[in-house]
Design an enzyme around this catalytic site. Sequence first.
Site, PDB file in Angstrom:
ATOM      1  N   HIS A  38       0.815  -1.223   0.000  1.00  0.00           N
ATOM      2  CA  HIS A  38       0.000   0.000   0.000  1.00  0.00           C
ATOM      3  C   HIS A  38       0.854   1.282   0.000  1.00  0.00           C
ATOM      4  O   HIS A  38       0.706   2.149  -0.838  1.00  0.00           O
ATOM      5  CB  HIS A  38      -0.869   0.041   1.260  1.00  0.00           C
ATOM      6  CG  HIS A  38      -1.752  -1.132   1.473  1.00  0.00           C
ATOM      7  ND1 HIS A  38      -2.999  -1.257   0.889  1.00  0.00           N
ATOM      8  CD2 HIS A  38      -1.594  -2.234   2.245  1.00  0.00           C
ATOM      9  CE1 HIS A  38      -3.565  -2.378   1.307  1.00  0.00           C
ATOM     10  NE2 HIS A  38      -2.743  -2.991   2.098  1.00  0.00           N
TER      11      HIS A  38
HETATM   12  O1  RIB Z   1      -4.509  -0.322   5.171  1.00  0.00           O
HETATM   13  C1  RIB Z   1      -3.162  -0.263   4.788  1.00  0.00           C
HETATM   14  C2  RIB Z   1      -2.408   0.683   5.668  1.00  0.00           C
HETATM   15  O2  RIB Z   1      -2.492   0.230   7.006  1.00  0.00           O
HETATM   16  C3  RIB Z   1      -0.902   0.722   5.346  1.00  0.00           C
HETATM   17  O3  RIB Z   1      -0.383   1.988   5.656  1.00  0.00           O
HETATM   18  C4  RIB Z   1      -0.333  -0.319   6.247  1.00  0.00           C
HETATM   19  O4  RIB Z   1       1.019  -0.035   6.632  1.00  0.00           O
HETATM   20  C5  RIB Z   1      -1.220  -0.192   7.460  1.00  0.00           C
HETATM   21  O5  RIB Z   1      -0.679   0.843   8.260  1.00  0.00           O
END
Ligand code: RIB
Length: 322
Positions: free
Chosen positions: A241
């Site tokens: 992500h």
């Molecule tokens: O939902 C994904 C996010 O939540 C990313 O930033 C991952 O590192 C978690 O923090």
Amino acid sequence: MTRLIIDTDPGVDDAIAIAIAALSPSTDLLGVTTVFGNVPLAKTTRNALRILEMCGRDDVPVAAGAAMPLVHPQARQDSTAHGDDGLSGHADVLPEPSRDAVADGAVGLMASLLEQAEEPVTISPIGPLTNIAVLLAAYPHLKPKIERLVIMGGALEGGNVTARAEFNVWSDPEAARRVLVTEDVPCVLVPMDLTYRCAVDTDWLELLATSGRVGEALRALTPEYVRHYTRALGWPGMVVHDAVAIVEAITPGTLVTESLPLDIECSFGPSRGAVIADRRRREQIDDTVALDEAGRVDVAMDTDIARLRAVLLEGIEEKMEA
Ligand code: RIB
Ligand code: CA
């Protein structure tokens, strides 16, 4: 040259994102600030220091920020995906930090970096938005020094931590609403709707492992995270992500965005932490109940996914000495 501050809760995908920025020749990484999130603040801060040490960037200041959300307690952490230490239980593959976090604290460090900057600075929050909400509330005169916020968070449909919310927004919905709806700083929101489409497979992971010293270390941080995302995806892989957001922060225009009015659900029902985007046609909205135009944000909707996966690897692979 992109002047960049990363606000983060490392976190396996955060580690990949931080490495890409730390190794980028076109990025001036001014500082890394930490926040509670995947694991508690003490662990996210220690992980940030170790990740930068591993990248040979102990010159980049690290400052710890919020240990909890603005108003209501975080109901749970994401350690199921990231492991108890935040790095799949393998934080020990990273070197011990050679220095401590700076005493300023995250908001103080961000404020001083913005004060000192001769040109506006991009801030990329890739964890809960608590530090950013406090920065904007406490230092409104510094908002013109922020080029834009490139935020990993939110889900326009579905969710990960709940059926309808993405973890970063869900961890502090009040902070997310302040930053994304009430404040007027230019924002790009990179939601999980897009980051999931950019998921990488085990072939990509093997390329990461053989890309050099940093890639090998990052690969060693992934086993727990891959197990989690193999269950979520239905095939062996993981969702990076935060790295998707950082590529956009470093290279504006990588992601295709759509300007949408947003709101954040802050009630305590089943959709707490949901990002509500009004995607109706303009003509339809005009004579109905519309979201506040002040909450209009550039939401990342698409990209050249194959190219993005290649760019992620290029950002990490060892550059042969010229
Ligand atoms: O939902 C994904 C996010 O939540 C990313 O930033 C991952 O590192 C978690 O923090
Ligand atoms: Ca994160």
